[in-house]
Scaffold this motif. Structure first.
Motif, PDB file in Angstrom:
ATOM      1  N   LEU A 224      50.853  25.081  36.243  1.00  0.00           N
ATOM      2  CA  LEU A 224      50.187  25.986  37.187  1.00  0.00           C
ATOM      3  C   LEU A 224      49.790  25.224  38.451  1.00  0.00           C
ATOM      4  CD1 LEU A 224      48.925  28.714  37.923  1.00  0.00           C
ATOM      5  CD2 LEU A 224      46.889  28.026  36.621  1.00  0.00           C
TER       6      LEU A 224
ATOM      7  N   THR B 285      55.174  31.555  43.387  1.00  0.00           N
ATOM      8  CA  THR B 285      54.380  32.643  42.816  1.00  0.00           C
ATOM      9  C   THR B 285      55.106  33.268  41.632  1.00  0.00           C
ATOM     10  OG1 THR B 285      53.445  33.095  45.004  1.00  0.00           O
ATOM     11  CG2 THR B 285      53.172  34.794  43.331  1.00  0.00           C
TER      12      THR B 285
ATOM     13  N   TYR C 150      45.804  36.449  42.409  1.00  0.00           N
ATOM     14  CA  TYR C 150      45.120  35.318  41.776  1.00  0.00           C
ATOM     15  C   TYR C 150      43.618  35.571  41.722  1.00  0.00           C
ATOM     16  CZ  TYR C 150      44.481  30.449  40.364  1.00  0.00           C
ATOM     17  OH  TYR C 150      44.171  29.314  39.663  1.00  0.00           O
TER      18      TYR C 150
ATOM     19  N   ILE D 241      54.770  31.154  38.513  1.00  0.00           N
ATOM     20  CA  ILE D 241      53.484  31.252  37.821  1.00  0.00           C
ATOM     21  C   ILE D 241      53.534  32.335  36.751  1.00  0.00           C
ATOM     22  CG2 ILE D 241      51.045  31.912  38.102  1.00  0.00           C
ATOM     23  CD1 ILE D 241      51.093  30.470  40.800  1.00  0.00           C
TER      24      ILE D 241
ATOM     25  N   ALA E 286      52.846  24.535  40.643  1.00  0.00           N
ATOM     26  CA  ALA E 286      53.268  25.733  41.383  1.00  0.00           C
ATOM     27  C   ALA E 286      52.345  25.985  42.569  1.00  0.00           C
ATOM     28  CB  ALA E 286      53.292  26.950  40.458  1.00  0.00           C
ATOM     29  N   ARG E 287      51.042  25.804  42.347  1.00  0.00           N
ATOM     30  CA  ARG E 287      50.088  26.003  43.437  1.00  0.00           C
ATOM     31  C   ARG E 287      50.279  24.957  44.536  1.00  0.00           C
ATOM     32  NH1 ARG E 287      48.040  30.581  44.131  1.00  0.00           N
ATOM     33  NH2 ARG E 287      46.185  29.704  45.088  1.00  0.00           N
TER      34      ARG E 287
END
Length: 452
Positions: free
Chosen positions: A125, A105, A39, A108, A128-129
């Motif tokens: 996004l 992950t 990232y 993403i 997911a984070r």
């Protein structure tokens, strides 16, 4: 029973089992930091894909915010998953966390860009984070606990250091893979599909970690507590009542740990390239070289903590950050390869003194009955407040003030705060940590809450 005695009914596992336990626990940390590395190194491309209408500075800030925002859920993960690990077992919760982390992950890498689905892209996004943030709230404390409770007392520092060896290995693998796709692919291919490759690799890594963890029994200390009826029925309530001083002490120390880790490992690639204007290739070589050197010395540092104690290394690191952060950042600011390398090496040496020691020092602050919960709650609260926010705050302060020495001031402040908690920590090198209710390193009367 004295705090210096291991319960007689606990059999020390054989070396092969200990090695498997260490590998299984460290794998989760590797997956977590693999994600942070890819990232961080692909931050520009992520900004272009998910925030294309913003100017470059705002793109970076928005992309970094998606490192910081998930830390809001990290305490909830620690509060829920940590106590569950004290009630139902370390292994079950750790199997769950590694699947959550790696699946988020992997996901993403599948999210369409803003140009394809509009505002839904950054929302997915973010989701997911957030899943990653929740799962990591229960991952680190459990992995550290798992290794510490499997390791022999006299080698707990050595084996505990491999938890952070996993951090560095995951970071190096992620940074190398992210840089490889950047160097091998033309810009158009990188920005459309190439950046997804490193995220998709997280899927197989998570499955390997799950396999390693699922084939192990729970830790000897936890199984002993179960046999003796010493596991808690209300682990969160009991943990907050029994070991709140240890939780506060851990929070104060972990401020330094997290500011140092997230500044050096997550923010430094952006600092070198976007703030100082160093080429991406040169920045990569310096950072990867420093991380590889840290991997070589971290186990000897852990072994050294078994010989001289945890506190001398932790205190030496904190004082070193107070005195040497500014000179190190000044050297890095010279932009020439040699001073940049020397400055990074200074910071890396101070950091590895922490990383090689915390895997054994922090779990030993708690009794077995409250270890997973107490560690996870304190660690995730401190990480949420001071770790994931570090890159975002440093970026914003540099943009506002123009002062490129901001990372040094941030590190110095965190180190100054951490000195007092380190002094208050008991020395636990070579001290048994298997008693269900007694706090390691304390006198017999200084105990956690006894079982009802």
């Amino acid at each position: 029973m004295s705090t210096q005695e291991r319960p007689a009914s606990i059999e020390q596992p054989d070396k092969r089992t200990v090695h498997r336990a260490v590998a299984g626990a460290a794998m989760g940390n590797a997956v977590e930091w693999f994600d942070y590395a890819i990232y961080s190194y692909l931050i520009t491309t992520i900004g272009l894909n998910f925030f294309p209408e913003a100017d470059p500075t705002v793109q970076t800030l928005l992309a970094f915010s998606l490192i910081a925002i998930p830390f809001v859920l990290r305490p909830f993960g620690g509060i829920l998953l940590g106590p569950l690990g004290d009630k139902f077992g370390r292994r079950r919760v750790l199997a769950f966390t590694i699947i959550m982390m790696s699946a988020a992950t992997f996901f993403i890498g599948l999210i369409p860009s803003y140009s394809s689905i509009g505002v839904a892209a950054p929302i997915l996004l973010l989701l997911a984070r957030l899943v990653q943030g929740f799962s990591t709230g229960g991952e680190y404390g459990g992995a550290a606990t798992f290794i510490a409770e499997y390791a022999p007392d006299r080698k707990r520092g050595f084996y505990g250091s491999f938890l952070e060896f996993g951090t560095l290995a995951g970071y190096v693998l992620g940074a190398s893979l992210a840089t490889a796709v950047q160097l091998m692919l033309p810009d158009e291919a990188l920005h459309t599909w190439g950046w997804r490759i490193p995220f998709l690799v997280a899927g197989p890594l998570g499955l390997i970690g799950f396999y390693l963890r699922s084939r192990l029994e729970d830790t000897p200390a936890f199984r002993h507590a179960q046999e003796e009826g010493e596991t808690s029925r209300a682990p969160f309530t009991e943990t907050m009542r029994a070991v709140w001083p240890q939780i506060l002490n851990l929070i104060g120390f972990v401020i330094l740990l997290n500011v140092a880790v997230y500044t050096l490992l997550t923010y430094m690639p952006t600092y070198l390239t976007q703030v100082l204007g160093i080429s991406e290739t040169e920045a990569l070589l310096v950072i990867i070289g420093v991380m590889l050197a840290m991997m070589l010395v971290i186990a000897p540092v852990g072994a050294l903590s078994d010989r001289i104690g945890r506190k001398p290394l932790l205190l030496g690191s904190a004082i070193g950050f107070v005195l040497l952060s500014y000179p190190a950042i000044a050297l890095i600011g010279m932009r020439d390869p040699l001073p940049v390398t020397v400055g990074m090496a200074i910071l890396a040496l101070l950091l590895v003194m922490l990383l090689g020691t915390i895997g054994s020092a922090l779990p030993a602050m708690f009794p077995t009955r409250n270890r997973y919960g107490g560690f996870s709650i304190g660690y995730s609260l401190s990480t949420a407040a001071f770790g994931g926010t570090a890159p975002l705050i440093i970026t914003a302060l540099i943009d506002r003030t123009g002062d490129t020495a901001i990372p040094a001031y941030y590190l110095m402040g965190a180190a100054a705060i951490a000195i007092v908690p380190i002094l208050l920590m008991p020395e636990t090198a070579r001290v048994p940590i298997s008693h269900p209710t007694k706090i390691p390193g304390k006198e017999p009367e200084a105990t956690g809450v006894m079982a009802p």
